[in-house]
Design a protein around this motif. Structure first.
Motif, PDB file in Angstrom:
ATOM      1  N   ARG A  31       0.831  -1.208   0.000  1.00 39.60           N
ATOM      2  CA  ARG A  31       0.000   0.000   0.000  1.00 39.60           C
ATOM      3  C   ARG A  31       0.861   1.251   0.000  1.00 39.60           C
ATOM      4  NH1 ARG A  31      -2.870   1.329   5.639  1.00 39.60           N
ATOM      5  NH2 ARG A  31      -2.837   3.599   5.512  1.00 39.60           N
ATOM      6  N   GLU A  36      -0.529   4.704  -1.886  1.00 41.54           N
ATOM      7  CA  GLU A  36      -0.616   5.970  -1.155  1.00 41.54           C
ATOM      8  C   GLU A  36      -0.106   7.123  -2.023  1.00 41.54           C
ATOM      9  OE1 GLU A  36      -1.802   6.802   1.725  1.00 41.54           O
ATOM     10  OE2 GLU A  36      -1.722   5.104   3.119  1.00 41.54           O
ATOM     11  N   TRP A 238      -9.426  -0.371  -2.301  1.00 38.00           N
ATOM     12  CA  TRP A 238      -8.761   0.913  -2.090  1.00 38.00           C
ATOM     13  C   TRP A 238      -9.409   2.002  -2.941  1.00 38.00           C
ATOM     14  CZ3 TRP A 238      -5.195   3.002   1.094  1.00 38.00           C
ATOM     15  CH2 TRP A 238      -4.584   4.199   0.699  1.00 38.00           C
ATOM     16  N   LEU A 242     -11.235   4.150   1.513  1.00 38.91           N
ATOM     17  CA  LEU A 242     -11.220   3.428   2.777  1.00 38.91           C
ATOM     18  C   LEU A 242     -10.874   4.357   3.930  1.00 38.91           C
ATOM     19  CD1 LEU A 242      -9.166   0.252   1.718  1.00 38.91           C
ATOM     20  CD2 LEU A 242     -11.652   0.475   1.837  1.00 38.91           C
ATOM     21  N   ALA A 247      -8.357   0.547   5.787  1.00 34.06           N
ATOM     22  CA  ALA A 247      -7.119   0.356   5.034  1.00 34.06           C
ATOM     23  C   ALA A 247      -6.207  -0.624   5.751  1.00 34.06           C
ATOM     24  CB  ALA A 247      -6.416   1.697   4.826  1.00 34.06           C
TER      25      ALA A 247
END
Length: 296
Positions: A31, A36, A238, A242, A247
């Motif tokens: 992630r 991100e 995602w 979230l 997440a």
């Protein structure tokens, strides 16, 4: 939400072996790396990655860009010095020491090489698709050699350079997901037989080799597709948006001994509890580092 029109084929999940293995190792790291935005800050660069990057760059030039007349020890030394970087090392002395050690390592590897040999591919990107995924990757070197079946034809061999301190075995070559996917990608792109994979370990100047068959390639492909399915499902969640708690549920940390080497260890409490954060030069084969001011 499904944005595909009725009757349209399912969108394939695009991935590299590295991306799939990151998802398998730790979903939180996946992630942070791929989803991100902005991406969380990474830790400092690793010295062993610097060594590997420079060695790969020089070998790519040697086999893929230089004419035969330039493939000499003096040119290799000059290229190692001009390409060298100091990221991750404890100090200048350690950096220069590893520049020389790495240069000797590359020279030893190339000592018996034919300067006129031209690989079929250097830093070659290959890829293929299945019904569920689009898989691609970049291969250090693809050799084309005389086929071992006595047919008089040729076959491909996948070559991957390794600079880590651990010696490698044929089991490492056979079990590598990336190498198996490279075989399938090279077949698809270059239309030549290919079963052989080789890990060229420069620190010991040894080759760990294995030959795949259709069964072993099928097992690796099934594993890759399963990883791709799981990663695609997580990314779909995602994309829906979230909460932080959600997440962490979809992309949980998976603490292990690898946490000490993670680029995001400093912002992961679970990882810090599992393994101490290592110094950037900890991956080098140095049992007793000597500070610059005590090196004599």
């Amino acid at each position: 939400m499904n944005d595909m029109l009725p009757g349209m084929p399912k969108r394939l999940f695009t991935a590299t072996p590295t991306k799939l293995l990151n998802f398998a190792d730790c979903k939180r790291k996946y992630r942070y790396t791929y989803l991100e935005s902005p991406r969380p800050p990474k830790g400092p660069p690793w010295a062993h990655n610097t060594v590997g990057a420079v060695v790969h760059e020089v070998l790519a030039d040697f086999f893929g860009r230089w004419p035969a007349a330039r493939r000499t020890p003096d040119e290799v030394v000059a290229k190692m010095r001009s390409s060298w970087r100091s990221e991750g090392f404890r100090d200048e002395r350690q950096s220069l020491d590893w520049r020389e050690r790495s240069t000797e390592m590359v020279l030893g590897y190339l000592r018996d090489s034919d300067p006129y040999y031209e690989p079929r591919g250097v830093e070659r990107t290959v890829g293929f698709t299945t019904e569920r995924a689009s898989l691609r990757g970049r291969i250090d070197r693809i050799d084309e050699r005389l086929a071992r079946d006595g047919s008089g034809g040729t076959e491909l061999a996948i070559v991957d350079y390794k600079t880590g301190r651990r010696p490698l075995t044929s089991t490492d070559a056979r079990s590598s997901l990336a190498m198996a996917l490279y075989v399938l990608g090279a077949r698809r792109v270059l239309h030549r037989p290919c079963t052989r994979v080789e890990l060229h370990h420069l620190p010991t100047n040894t080759v760990a080799a294995a030959d795949h068959d259709e069964e072993s390639l099928g097992r690796h492909l099934k594993r890759a597709e399963s990883m791709a399915d799981d990663a695609a499902a997580a990314e779909a969640r995602w994309a829906e948006g979230l909460t932080p708690a959600e997440a962490d549920e979809v992309f949980p940390p998976e603490p292990s001994a690898l946490c000490g080497w993670c680029d995001f260890a400093k912002i992961c409490p679970q990882g810090r509890r599992e393994a101490p954060t290592r110094e950037p030069w900890a991956g080098l084969d140095e049992p007793s580092p000597v500070p610059l001011d005590e090196a004599g």
